[in-house]
Design a protein around this motif. Structure first.
Motif, mmCIF file in Angstrom:
data_model
loop_
_atom_site.group_PDB
_atom_site.id
_atom_site.type_symbol
_atom_site.label_atom_id
_atom_site.label_comp_id
_atom_site.label_asym_id
_atom_site.label_seq_id
_atom_site.Cartn_x
_atom_site.Cartn_y
_atom_site.Cartn_z
ATOM 1 N N ALA A 50 34.223 39.439 -5.903
ATOM 2 C CA ALA A 50 34.328 39.162 -7.334
ATOM 3 C C ALA A 50 35.351 38.053 -7.557
ATOM 4 N N GLN A 69 30.431 37.196 -6.719
ATOM 5 C CA GLN A 69 30.099 37.866 -7.970
ATOM 6 C C GLN A 69 31.005 37.260 -9.046
ATOM 7 N N VAL A 72 32.913 36.742 -12.496
ATOM 8 C CA VAL A 72 33.403 37.538 -13.616
ATOM 9 C C VAL A 72 33.932 36.532 -14.631
ATOM 10 N N SER A 111 22.964 35.893 -13.468
ATOM 11 C CA SER A 111 22.463 36.537 -12.254
ATOM 12 C C SER A 111 23.612 36.708 -11.266
ATOM 13 N N ASN A 112 23.311 37.090 -10.043
ATOM 14 C CA ASN A 112 24.325 37.341 -9.014
ATOM 15 C C ASN A 112 25.303 38.434 -9.448
ATOM 16 N N ASN A 113 24.807 39.425 -10.187
ATOM 17 C CA ASN A 113 25.636 40.534 -10.667
ATOM 18 C C ASN A 113 26.828 40.055 -11.481
ATOM 19 N N ALA A 114 26.654 38.974 -12.231
ATOM 20 C CA ALA A 114 27.730 38.423 -13.058
ATOM 21 C C ALA A 114 28.180 39.452 -14.093
ATOM 22 N N LYS A 115 29.451 39.404 -14.391
ATOM 23 C CA LYS A 115 30.019 40.254 -15.436
ATOM 24 C C LYS A 115 30.701 39.360 -16.460
#
Length: 154
Positions: free
Chosen positions: A33, A62, A64, A84-88
């Protein structure tokens, strides 16, 4: 203004314009992250989004995102792959404006406090203007501006 990335206290601060001329390939980042404070981004165009998505994908991190300004939020809503890419998204800005006195203000909405990732934002109240007799109004259409929240991962 060209885009710059500066590391401070474990957060990568991005500023300037994210366009097709950005030199993203030269930036080295840790795995896992990675926090990006985007408050300094002035503009981001569709080519810049494409470059950013490709760069994040190659790095295998990831992302953030913190303090996302209006231009970034607009791209979140238009380009689904940006998240995408599990972005938060930890926080983003909602611009407001007072038509009476001209005051402009950005409200910061924080994940888990002001909104829940994956759920529509239903109740958001804008604070009153600092000047008596004035009223701040959102400078965006909430329905389209906040749409991306429903697509966020938790």
């Amino acid at each position: 203004m060209d885009m710059e990335i500066n590391l401070r206290e474990g957060v990568y601060f991005v500023s300037g314009d994210i366009t097709e001329t950005c030199e993203l390939a030269t930036a080295k980042l840790p795995q896992g992250a990675v926090k990006f404070d985007l408050s300094g981004v002035r503009t981001i165009n569709s080519c810049g989004v494409r470059e950013w998505i490709g760069w994040i994908g190659k790095l295998g991190i990831q992302p953030v995102y913190l303090n996302c300004p209006q231009p970034v939020v607009m791209q979140f809503n238009m380009v689904r792959e940006f998240l995408s890419n599990n972005a938060k998204v930890e926080s983003f800005m909602v611009p407001a404006y007072c038509q009476t006195c001209g005051q402009q203000k950005n409200f910061i909405l924080k994940s888990g406090v002001d909104f829940q990732p994956g759920e529509p934002l239903e109740d958001f109240a804008i604070d009153k203007c600092a000047n008596q007799g004035c009223a701040l109004d959102a400078d965006v259409d909430f329905d389209s501006y906040l749409y991306f929240i429903e697509d966020l991962v938790q």
